[in-house]
Design an enzyme around this catalytic site. Structure first.
Site, PDB file in Angstrom:
ATOM      1  N   LYS A  17       0.865  -1.185   0.000  1.00  0.00           N
ATOM      2  CA  LYS A  17       0.000   0.000   0.000  1.00  0.00           C
ATOM      3  C   LYS A  17       0.895   1.225   0.000  1.00  0.00           C
ATOM      4  O   LYS A  17       1.998   1.197   0.555  1.00  0.00           O
ATOM      5  CB  LYS A  17      -0.878   0.028   1.255  1.00  0.00           C
TER       6      LYS A  17
HETATM    7  N1  GLU Z   1      -7.379  -0.208  -3.092  1.00  0.00           N
HETATM    8  C1  GLU Z   1      -8.090  -1.431  -3.363  1.00  0.00           C
HETATM    9  C2  GLU Z   1      -8.071  -2.332  -2.141  1.00  0.00           C
HETATM   10  O1  GLU Z   1      -7.862  -1.888  -1.051  1.00  0.00           O
HETATM   11  C3  GLU Z   1      -7.619  -2.121  -4.633  1.00  0.00           C
HETATM   12  C4  GLU Z   1      -6.188  -2.533  -4.649  1.00  0.00           C
HETATM   13  C5  GLU Z   1      -5.703  -3.058  -5.974  1.00  0.00           C
HETATM   14  O2  GLU Z   1      -6.495  -3.166  -6.893  1.00  0.00           O
HETATM   15  O3  GLU Z   1      -4.501  -3.341  -6.057  1.00  0.00           O
HETATM   16  O4  GLU Z   1      -8.343  -3.499  -2.229  1.00  0.00           O
END
Ligand code: GLU
Length: 416
Positions: free
Chosen positions: A105
């Site tokens: 993240k």
């Molecule tokens: N931000 C989204 C999540 O928390 C998608 C992450 C992604 O597609 O890599 O799952």
């Protein structure tokens, strides 16, 4: 809730699952620590000529099962602990639905609504350049999250491709279609939540048609969930955004409301339909068949969990329920379908997008949606099944599956 640290949530949940699986501390010690954390100070020249510097982060919690994968969040209050927790949840999310990724993240401590388009683009370009040494299609693949969208992903693709000297669409997912994005990605998280809500209601002997629903949050996840749940024939009685909640016991006019707030152009407080205004606390404690918290972490906590009257919670946001609240809800017999299962539709279609980028062969929307549905159904059945079998919460069931997959991979690699 001062002093709340979402990473403690991660550790407590991991610990519980590992104990049930009969693991020794040494089997999962590795998973308690993010593999790699990068903190950057990102400069940008503002439109007035001044230079501002924003804190940025990219955390790779795990690459045990594949490249790190997870969104980029733009929000003024982010910090390293929160980003680390969000990265860890991605590790478990990708494992539970069985896609070949670890978890990561990133975040920028910025309020994107306070910047001009030009400032935001330049800031994103600087940020990309500064995290470029650790991201890439085979190492760590960002995507949209709170405060970012397909347009931001487009700027990242361009900046990263310029640095590499050739087109690199697979460095992020959730891109515009023209840049190699996947059909269906924009709605994928809400679609996955809707599929999961249907599955969970069915497992509880109910139908989604006619069920009363409250949705907290009108970002991408909340708005698409409200739209698709409404389209399934459920009665969405309450929704909320940062400004207010709105309620109508007979069901809200969801298509009209979504048009009103589309693209962030209006806030719900200015909505003029036949609704009663309620606050977020009231929305969370409504007596409904289904509650979808799709705002942020820590919304259902020790202070309000006792007042929750929903019969089922399907988590749209990441980490909306604290460990303390989980225990209270378990005591009240309210099932919680956890984030790492319920909102996995986004990263599942991100995976499909990355596969299409690698193959340079693109699928139609129906194929994407069908594959998403098949994968979400299968994941739900295995998680629900193990939770029933072991007589644990659905969250613990999901972690049993995820932790086992990761620990077994570590064993096969000879890492433990
Ligand atoms: N931000 C989204 C999540 O928390 C998608 C992450 C992604 O597609 O890599 O799952």
């Amino acid at each position: 809730m001062s002093g709340y640290n979402p990473y403690d949530n991660v550790l407590a949940t991991l610990e519980r699952a590992a104990n049930i699986l009969g693991y020794e501390p040494s089997d999962y010690e590795i998973l308690k620590h993010p593999e790699r954390s990068l903190k950057v100070a990102v400069p940008v020249r503002m439109d007035d000529g001044s230079v501002k510097v924003f804190d940025g982060y990219r955390v790779q919690h795990s690459t045990v099962r594949g490249p790190a994968k997870g969104g980029l969040r733009y929000h003024p209050d982010v910090n390293l602990m929160e980003v680390s927790a969000l990265a860890a949840w991605m590790t478990f999310k990708c494992a539970v639905v069985g896609i070949p990724y670890g978890g990561g993240k990133g975040a920028l401590a910025v309020d994107p609504s306070k910047l001009s388009k030009n400032e935001l683009k330049n800031l994103t370009r600087s940020f990309t350049t500064m995290i470029a040494p650790i991201i890439g299609p085979e190492t760590d693949i960002p995507a949209p999250d709170l405060g970012t969208n397909a347009e931001v992903m487009g700027w990242i693709v361009d900046t990263y491709s310029m640095l590499k000297g050739y087109p690199n669409p697979g460095v992020v997912t959730g891109k515009p279609i023209e840049l190699g994005g996947s059909l269906g990605r924009g709605e994928a998280t809400g679609r996955g939540i809707t599929i999961t809500a249907k599955n969970a209601l069915k497992a509880l002997g109910r139908e989604i048609k006619g069920a009363t629903v409250a949705v907290q949050g009108m970002g991408n996840v909340g708005s698409v969930s409200a739209k698709l749940i409404h389209a399934e024939g459920a009665k969405v009685v309450a929704v909320s955004d940062i400004s207010t909640g709105i309620y109508n016991a007979g069901g809200l006019n969801i298509p009209e409301i979504l048009t009103f707030v589309a693209g962030g152009k209006n806030l719900l407080k200015d909505y003029k339909g036949d609704v009663e205004f309620i606050d977020n606390a009231q929305l969370l404690t409504l007596d409904v068949d289904l509650l979808v918290p799709a705002a942020m972490e820590n919304m259902i906590n020790g202070d309000n969990a006792r007042d929750i009257r929903a019969k089922l919670i399907v988590e749209g946001a990441n980490g909306p329920t604290t460990v303390e609240a989980d225990a209270i809800l378990e005591g009240k017999g309210i099932p919680v379908i956890p984030d790492i299962l319920a909102n996995a539709g986004g990263v599942v279609v991100s995976y499909f997008e990355w596969v299409q980028n690698n193959q340079k062969f693109y699928w139609d929307e129906e194929t994407v949606n069908q594959r998403l549905e098949a994968l979400m159904n299968e994941a739900f059945q295995s998680v629900w099944g193990i939770a029933q079998e072991k007589k644990v919460t659905v969250r613990t069931g999901a972690y049993l599956i995820a932790v086992k997959k990761i620990v077994e991979t570590l064993r096969m690699k000879g890492s433990i």
